[in-house]
Design a protein around this motif. Structure first.
Motif, PDB file in Angstrom:
ATOM      1  N   SER A  89       0.839  -1.199   0.000  1.00 27.93           N
ATOM      2  CA  SER A  89       0.000   0.000   0.000  1.00 27.93           C
ATOM      3  C   SER A  89       0.869   1.240   0.000  1.00 27.93           C
ATOM      4  O   SER A  89       2.022   1.220   0.441  1.00 27.93           O
ATOM      5  N   LEU A  90       0.279   2.321  -0.479  1.00 27.69           N
ATOM      6  CA  LEU A  90       0.956   3.614  -0.500  1.00 27.69           C
ATOM      7  C   LEU A  90      -0.116   4.686  -0.396  1.00 27.69           C
ATOM      8  O   LEU A  90      -1.230   4.514  -0.911  1.00 27.69           O
ATOM      9  N   ARG A  91       0.221   5.767   0.254  1.00 31.36           N
ATOM     10  CA  ARG A  91      -0.739   6.860   0.417  1.00 31.36           C
ATOM     11  C   ARG A  91      -0.135   8.131  -0.142  1.00 31.36           C
ATOM     12  O   ARG A  91       0.895   8.595   0.338  1.00 31.36           O
ATOM     13  N   LEU A  92      -0.794   8.686  -1.122  1.00 30.17           N
ATOM     14  CA  LEU A  92      -0.370   9.947  -1.719  1.00 30.17           C
ATOM     15  C   LEU A  92      -1.176  11.100  -1.135  1.00 30.17           C
ATOM     16  O   LEU A  92      -2.355  10.942  -0.842  1.00 30.17           O
ATOM     17  N   SER A  93      -0.523  12.225  -1.002  1.00 30.77           N
ATOM     18  CA  SER A  93      -1.196  13.429  -0.534  1.00 30.77           C
ATOM     19  C   SER A  93      -0.994  14.565  -1.521  1.00 30.77           C
ATOM     20  O   SER A  93       0.017  14.601  -2.233  1.00 30.77           O
ATOM     21  N   CYS A  94      -1.943  15.466  -1.532  1.00 30.17           N
ATOM     22  CA  CYS A  94      -1.849  16.667  -2.365  1.00 30.17           C
ATOM     23  C   CYS A  94      -2.298  17.839  -1.515  1.00 30.17           C
ATOM     24  O   CYS A  94      -3.429  17.838  -1.002  1.00 30.17           O
ATOM     25  N   ALA A  95      -1.428  18.807  -1.358  1.00 29.43           N
ATOM     26  CA  ALA A  95      -1.743  19.993  -0.572  1.00 29.43           C
ATOM     27  C   ALA A  95      -1.960  21.182  -1.487  1.00 29.43           C
ATOM     28  O   ALA A  95      -1.144  21.432  -2.395  1.00 29.43           O
ATOM     29  N   ALA A  96      -3.031  21.894  -1.262  1.00 28.50           N
ATOM     30  CA  ALA A  96      -3.325  23.106  -2.022  1.00 28.50           C
ATOM     31  C   ALA A  96      -2.881  24.323  -1.222  1.00 28.50           C
ATOM     32  O   ALA A  96      -3.125  24.392  -0.020  1.00 28.50           O
ATOM     33  N   SER A  97      -2.236  25.256  -1.874  1.00 32.49           N
ATOM     34  CA  SER A  97      -1.791  26.480  -1.220  1.00 32.49           C
ATOM     35  C   SER A  97      -2.127  27.680  -2.095  1.00 32.49           C
ATOM     36  O   SER A  97      -2.401  27.533  -3.285  1.00 32.49           O
ATOM     37  N   GLY A  98      -2.130  28.849  -1.484  1.00 35.39           N
ATOM     38  CA  GLY A  98      -2.419  30.059  -2.243  1.00 35.39           C
ATOM     39  C   GLY A  98      -3.899  30.304  -2.449  1.00 35.39           C
ATOM     40  O   GLY A  98      -4.266  31.218  -3.180  1.00 35.39           O
ATOM     41  N   GLY A  99      -4.720  29.501  -1.825  1.00 34.42           N
ATOM     42  CA  GLY A  99      -6.161  29.642  -1.968  1.00 34.42           C
ATOM     43  C   GLY A  99      -6.847  28.390  -1.484  1.00 34.42           C
ATOM     44  O   GLY A  99      -6.194  27.422  -1.090  1.00 34.42           O
ATOM     45  N   LEU A 131      -4.836   9.962  -1.724  1.00 36.44           N
ATOM     46  CA  LEU A 131      -5.165   8.786  -2.517  1.00 36.44           C
ATOM     47  C   LEU A 131      -4.557   7.595  -1.797  1.00 36.44           C
ATOM     48  O   LEU A 131      -3.327   7.443  -1.786  1.00 36.44           O
ATOM     49  N   GLN A 132      -5.394   6.807  -1.172  1.00 34.38           N
ATOM     50  CA  GLN A 132      -4.948   5.587  -0.524  1.00 34.38           C
ATOM     51  C   GLN A 132      -4.939   4.487  -1.572  1.00 34.38           C
ATOM     52  O   GLN A 132      -5.978   4.187  -2.164  1.00 34.38           O
ATOM     53  N   MET A 133      -3.776   3.901  -1.776  1.00 37.50           N
ATOM     54  CA  MET A 133      -3.619   2.885  -2.809  1.00 37.50           C
ATOM     55  C   MET A 133      -3.255   1.561  -2.148  1.00 37.50           C
ATOM     56  O   MET A 133      -2.198   1.450  -1.507  1.00 37.50           O
ATOM     57  N   ASP A 134      -4.113   0.599  -2.277  1.00 39.01           N
ATOM     58  CA  ASP A 134      -3.898  -0.731  -1.706  1.00 39.01           C
ATOM     59  C   ASP A 134      -3.756  -1.760  -2.820  1.00 39.01           C
ATOM     60  O   ASP A 134      -4.152  -1.530  -3.956  1.00 39.01           O
ATOM     61  N   SER A 135      -3.192  -2.897  -2.456  1.00 39.11           N
ATOM     62  CA  SER A 135      -3.027  -4.005  -3.415  1.00 39.11           C
ATOM     63  C   SER A 135      -2.389  -3.527  -4.711  1.00 39.11           C
ATOM     64  O   SER A 135      -2.885  -3.808  -5.812  1.00 39.11           O
ATOM     65  N   LEU A 136      -1.310  -2.811  -4.578  1.00 40.85           N
ATOM     66  CA  LEU A 136      -0.668  -2.234  -5.753  1.00 40.85           C
ATOM     67  C   LEU A 136      -0.168  -3.309  -6.698  1.00 40.85           C
ATOM     68  O   LEU A 136       0.315  -4.372  -6.283  1.00 40.85           O
TER      69      LEU A 136
END
Length: 125
Positions: free
Chosen positions: A17-27, A81-86
């Protein structure tokens, strides 16, 4: 202008498994539909999942349905984005995107005007 930055990529073995993150800035990302796409070198960018601004059930590509989960946190201006069973075929550069698509266009690259720089996911045994 909202800017997006992904994190969390790496090298994992098949089945992990892997967990991706995305952070929004500037608004704020409120009012934007948020999505994940991925791209393999030499191929077109592929829709993975979307969490719409208007709410409702997330939308997934068939290839990841049941394995990946997209979540958005408007208060923290992040999506994950939680990614399982890659699988080996999940290896790609993963991009976070923001836009205002209508439902019928939510899977289209051109529906999103804001993009992160991408994070590499490698799946190898």
């Amino acid at each position: 202008q909202v800017q997006l930055a992904e994190s969390g990529g790496g090298l994992v073995q098949p089945g992990a498994s892997l967990r991706l993150s995305c952070a929004a800035s500037g608004g704020t990302m409120r009012g934007y539909s948020m999505a994940w796409f991925r791209q393999v070198s030499g191929k077109s960018r592929e829709f993975i999942a979307a969490a719409r601004a208007t709410g409702g059930n997330p939308i997934y590509a068939e290839s990841v349905k049941g394995r990946f989960i997209i979540s958005r946190n408007n208060a923290e201006n992040t999506i994950t984005l939680q990614m399982d069973s890659l699988k080996l075929e999940d290896a790609a550069v993963y991009y976070c995107a923001a836009g205002r698509p209508i439902l019928s266009t939510v899977r289209l690259v051109q529906s999103y005007s804001l993009w992160g720089q991408g994070t590499q996911v490698n799946v190898s045994s």
